[in-house]
Scaffold this motif. Structure first.
Motif, PDB file in Angstrom:
ATOM      1  N   ALA A  20      36.448 -20.006  50.212  1.00  0.00           N
ATOM      2  CA  ALA A  20      37.263 -20.379  49.039  1.00  0.00           C
ATOM      3  C   ALA A  20      38.524 -19.531  48.909  1.00  0.00           C
ATOM      4  O   ALA A  20      39.392 -19.826  48.100  1.00  0.00           O
ATOM      5  CB  ALA A  20      36.417 -20.257  47.778  1.00  0.00           C
ATOM      6  N   GLY A  23      42.817 -16.971  52.867  1.00  0.00           N
ATOM      7  CA  GLY A  23      43.862 -15.991  53.199  1.00  0.00           C
ATOM      8  C   GLY A  23      44.382 -16.232  54.596  1.00  0.00           C
ATOM      9  O   GLY A  23      44.755 -17.357  54.956  1.00  0.00           O
ATOM     10  N   THR A  24      44.388 -15.179  55.418  1.00  0.00           N
ATOM     11  CA  THR A  24      44.864 -15.373  56.786  1.00  0.00           C
ATOM     12  C   THR A  24      43.695 -15.579  57.765  1.00  0.00           C
ATOM     13  O   THR A  24      43.858 -15.437  58.977  1.00  0.00           O
ATOM     14  CB  THR A  24      45.778 -14.213  57.233  1.00  0.00           C
ATOM     15  N   GLY A  25      42.540 -15.882  57.251  1.00  0.00           N
ATOM     16  CA  GLY A  25      41.463 -16.417  58.083  1.00  0.00           C
ATOM     17  C   GLY A  25      40.526 -15.435  58.768  1.00  0.00           C
ATOM     18  O   GLY A  25      39.726 -15.837  59.614  1.00  0.00           O
ATOM     19  N   HIS A  27      37.776 -13.785  57.684  1.00  0.00           N
ATOM     20  CA  HIS A  27      36.353 -14.084  57.478  1.00  0.00           C
ATOM     21  C   HIS A  27      35.984 -15.415  58.132  1.00  0.00           C
ATOM     22  O   HIS A  27      34.922 -15.552  58.736  1.00  0.00           O
ATOM     23  CB  HIS A  27      36.014 -14.123  55.981  1.00  0.00           C
ATOM     24  N   ASP A  45      42.904 -22.062  49.808  1.00  0.00           N
ATOM     25  CA  ASP A  45      43.700 -20.973  49.226  1.00  0.00           C
ATOM     26  C   ASP A  45      44.803 -21.613  48.399  1.00  0.00           C
ATOM     27  O   ASP A  45      45.218 -22.735  48.673  1.00  0.00           O
ATOM     28  CB  ASP A  45      44.322 -20.084  50.307  1.00  0.00           C
ATOM     29  N   ARG A  46      45.258 -20.865  47.378  1.00  0.00           N
ATOM     30  CA  ARG A  46      46.368 -21.428  46.594  1.00  0.00           C
ATOM     31  C   ARG A  46      47.711 -20.915  47.101  1.00  0.00           C
ATOM     32  O   ARG A  46      48.741 -21.242  46.540  1.00  0.00           O
ATOM     33  CB  ARG A  46      46.181 -21.156  45.113  1.00  0.00           C
ATOM     34  N   ASP A  47      47.657 -20.084  48.159  1.00  0.00           N
ATOM     35  CA  ASP A  47      48.873 -19.501  48.704  1.00  0.00           C
ATOM     36  C   ASP A  47      49.293 -20.266  49.961  1.00  0.00           C
ATOM     37  O   ASP A  47      48.643 -20.188  50.997  1.00  0.00           O
ATOM     38  CB  ASP A  47      48.594 -18.031  49.041  1.00  0.00           C
ATOM     39  N   ASN A  69      42.987 -24.390  43.964  1.00  0.00           N
ATOM     40  CA  ASN A  69      42.352 -23.319  43.190  1.00  0.00           C
ATOM     41  C   ASN A  69      40.837 -23.453  43.291  1.00  0.00           C
ATOM     42  O   ASN A  69      40.333 -24.508  43.680  1.00  0.00           O
ATOM     43  CB  ASN A  69      42.739 -23.489  41.715  1.00  0.00           C
ATOM     44  N   PHE A  70      40.142 -22.421  42.799  1.00  0.00           N
ATOM     45  CA  PHE A  70      38.675 -22.526  42.778  1.00  0.00           C
ATOM     46  C   PHE A  70      38.255 -23.751  41.952  1.00  0.00           C
ATOM     47  O   PHE A  70      37.284 -24.430  42.274  1.00  0.00           O
ATOM     48  CB  PHE A  70      38.051 -21.282  42.139  1.00  0.00           C
ATOM     49  N   ASP A  91      36.309 -14.067  48.694  1.00  0.00           N
ATOM     50  CA  ASP A  91      36.784 -12.691  48.927  1.00  0.00           C
ATOM     51  C   ASP A  91      37.979 -12.552  47.976  1.00  0.00           C
ATOM     52  O   ASP A  91      39.107 -12.887  48.328  1.00  0.00           O
ATOM     53  CB  ASP A  91      37.192 -12.562  50.404  1.00  0.00           C
ATOM     54  N   VAL A  94      43.993 -10.101  45.754  1.00  0.00           N
ATOM     55  CA  VAL A  94      45.214 -10.419  46.501  1.00  0.00           C
ATOM     56  C   VAL A  94      45.034 -10.093  47.971  1.00  0.00           C
ATOM     57  O   VAL A  94      44.215  -9.258  48.343  1.00  0.00           O
ATOM     58  CB  VAL A  94      46.429  -9.605  45.983  1.00  0.00           C
ATOM     59  N   SER A  95      45.823 -10.767  48.797  1.00  0.00           N
ATOM     60  CA  SER A  95      45.749 -10.500  50.236  1.00  0.00           C
ATOM     61  C   SER A  95      46.766  -9.425  50.605  1.00  0.00           C
ATOM     62  O   SER A  95      47.709  -9.155  49.857  1.00  0.00           O
ATOM     63  CB  SER A  95      46.052 -11.776  51.014  1.00  0.00           C
ATOM     64  N   MET A 118      50.220 -16.148  42.993  1.00  0.00           N
ATOM     65  CA  MET A 118      49.556 -16.416  44.268  1.00  0.00           C
ATOM     66  C   MET A 118      49.981 -17.794  44.768  1.00  0.00           C
ATOM     67  O   MET A 118      50.102 -18.027  45.958  1.00  0.00           O
ATOM     68  CB  MET A 118      48.038 -16.392  44.093  1.00  0.00           C
ATOM     69  N   GLU A 206      39.505 -18.809  36.588  1.00  0.00           N
ATOM     70  CA  GLU A 206      39.319 -19.483  37.877  1.00  0.00           C
ATOM     71  C   GLU A 206      38.015 -19.034  38.539  1.00  0.00           C
ATOM     72  O   GLU A 206      37.293 -19.846  39.118  1.00  0.00           O
ATOM     73  CB  GLU A 206      40.506 -19.182  38.810  1.00  0.00           C
TER      74      GLU A 206
HETATM   75  C1  LIG Z   1      41.534 -10.871  49.643  1.00  0.00           C
HETATM   76  S1  LIG Z   1      42.401 -12.309  50.108  1.00  0.00           S
HETATM   77  C2  LIG Z   1      41.328 -13.098  51.231  1.00  0.00           C
HETATM   78  C3  LIG Z   1      41.449 -12.598  52.625  1.00  0.00           C
HETATM   79  C4  LIG Z   1      40.628 -13.406  53.608  1.00  0.00           C
HETATM   80  N1  LIG Z   1      39.206 -13.245  53.407  1.00  0.00           N
HETATM   81  C5  LIG Z   1      40.985 -13.057  55.033  1.00  0.00           C
HETATM   82  O1  LIG Z   1      40.062 -12.752  55.818  1.00  0.00           O
HETATM   83  O2  LIG Z   1      42.187 -13.084  55.366  1.00  0.00           O
HETATM   84  C6  LIG Z   1      42.244 -13.338  48.721  1.00  0.00           C
HETATM   85  C7  LIG Z   1      42.896 -14.694  48.861  1.00  0.00           C
HETATM   86  O3  LIG Z   1      42.358 -15.532  47.860  1.00  0.00           O
HETATM   87  C8  LIG Z   1      43.364 -16.344  47.309  1.00  0.00           C
HETATM   88  N2  LIG Z   1      42.940 -16.669  45.949  1.00  0.00           N
HETATM   89  C9  LIG Z   1      42.694 -15.815  44.942  1.00  0.00           C
HETATM   90  N3  LIG Z   1      42.310 -16.490  43.849  1.00  0.00           N
HETATM   91  C10 LIG Z   1      42.290 -17.801  44.180  1.00  0.00           C
HETATM   92  C11 LIG Z   1      41.963 -19.007  43.473  1.00  0.00           C
HETATM   93  N4  LIG Z   1      41.579 -18.993  42.200  1.00  0.00           N
HETATM   94  N5  LIG Z   1      42.043 -20.174  44.141  1.00  0.00           N
HETATM   95  C12 LIG Z   1      42.422 -20.203  45.450  1.00  0.00           C
HETATM   96  N6  LIG Z   1      42.747 -19.106  46.158  1.00  0.00           N
HETATM   97  C13 LIG Z   1      42.682 -17.924  45.534  1.00  0.00           C
HETATM   98  C14 LIG Z   1      44.610 -15.478  47.374  1.00  0.00           C
HETATM   99  O4  LIG Z   1      45.769 -16.276  47.412  1.00  0.00           O
HETATM  100  C15 LIG Z   1      44.402 -14.689  48.674  1.00  0.00           C
HETATM  101  O5  LIG Z   1      45.021 -15.323  49.764  1.00  0.00           O
END
Ligand SMILES: C[S@@+](CC[C@H](N)C(=O)[O-])C[C@H]1O[C@@H](n2cnc3c(N)ncnc32)[C@H](O)[C@@H]1O
Length: 282
Positions: A20, A23-25, A27, A45-47, A69-70, A91, A94-95, A118, A206
């Protein structure tokens, strides 16, 4: 907490998983190693910037990437014809990408505009909060979302400063806070920035929506795994899991949250505050 998260999620051959917060993938790349050629992974992701990087990084026909979003998760899955999944990973926070790019306006020293969105398509940003909220509203968010002891004082100085000019950049805000708040180890504006980020991105609402949706989407014995980075998020996750276990909807997998080991904290200091909690649908 990559290794621990994957162990707890326990991805199986042919399983369907939701990352959910792709991010940059990082996990997701690990999850893909375990699900075989029939498995599927839906990365949300919302980014948009993160999704672009990830679509180049994970060129894999098992992966579906979606912006959302979630609270959009159920909709996204149903449009893909998926009604239930084997595991969901959050996870939170912020990333590195968001923090490290000054133009995203998350970091104290950035001379860029106070942004912190984000989702770059959202119009509401940290600038709007800092320059348009009333003194009472600022005080409330600093107190409730930043757990900031000096919330009243900081809200007052912000509103006073605004009578002369708008507060436009991250460093401008940091300097204002720095002048009035003295702190030990952490940057004086840490709590104010946390509050703004949570407010701008409606992070707590969220998260609650994402957890509720997970309960509906998970298969029996499907796993929910959440990594949080501050006490407000962790409290929501902890209460959600304990409510679900009391109601017989989920089984908590361990009582105390998992935390990173000393090696990980040394190599990756931003993991310091990570807490991993997990549950299995009954
Ligand atoms: C800590 S990073 C995740 C990193 C990822 N696990 C990785 O391995 O690259 C958190 C990510 O969650 C996204 N995010 C946070 N809240 C969100 C939401 N409510 N809906 C969708 N994406 C969300 C952020 O934009 C960010 O890219």
């Amino acid at each position: 907490m990559l290794k621990e998260a994957i162990e707890v999620l326990n991805p199986v051959l042919g399983g369907i998983y939701v990352d959910a917060t792709i991010g940059t993938g990082g996990h997701s790349e690990e999850i893909l190693k375990f699900i075989g050629s029939d498995g599927r992974l839906i990365g949300i992701d919302r980014d948009i910037e993160a999704l672009k990087i990830t679509s180049d990084r994970l060129k894999d026909k098992r992966v579906i990437l979606k912006k959302g979003n979630f609270s959009d998760m159920e909709n996204i899955l149903s449009k893909e014809g998926i009604s239930e999944v084997d595991g969901i990973l959050f996870d939170l926070g912020v990333s590195i990408l968001q923090i490290k790019r000054p133009e995203r306006g998350f970091s104290f020293n950035s001379d860029m505009s106070l942004d912190m969105r984000m989702d770059q398509e959202q119009t509401f940003s940290a600038w709007d909060v800092v320059n348009r909220y009333s003194e009472k509203e600022l005080e409330r968010i600093f107190k409730e979302l930043g757990e900031e002891r000096f919330s009243k004082r900081i809200a007052r100085v912000i509103v006073r400063y605004r009578t002369k000019k708008t507060i436009d950049t991250c460093s401008e805000l940091s300097k204002i806070v720095d002048r009035y708040v003295k702190r030990g180890k952490i940057h004086p504006a840490t709590k104010v920035f946390q509050a703004l980020r949570i407010e701008v991105n409606r992070e707590l609402d969220e998260l609650k929506a994402g957890l509720d949706a997970s309960l509906r989407i998970l298969k029996k014995a499907g796993r929910l795994c959440v990594i949080s980075y501050h006490s407000l998020e962790d409290r929501i996750v902890k209460h959600f899991i304990s409510d679900c276990s009391k109601k017989g909807l989920m089984k908590r997998l361990f009582k105390k949250p998992l935390i990173p080991g000393s090696d990980e904290k040394r190599v990756n200091p931003s993991s310091r505050s990570a807490r991993l909690r997990a549950a299995e649908k009954i």
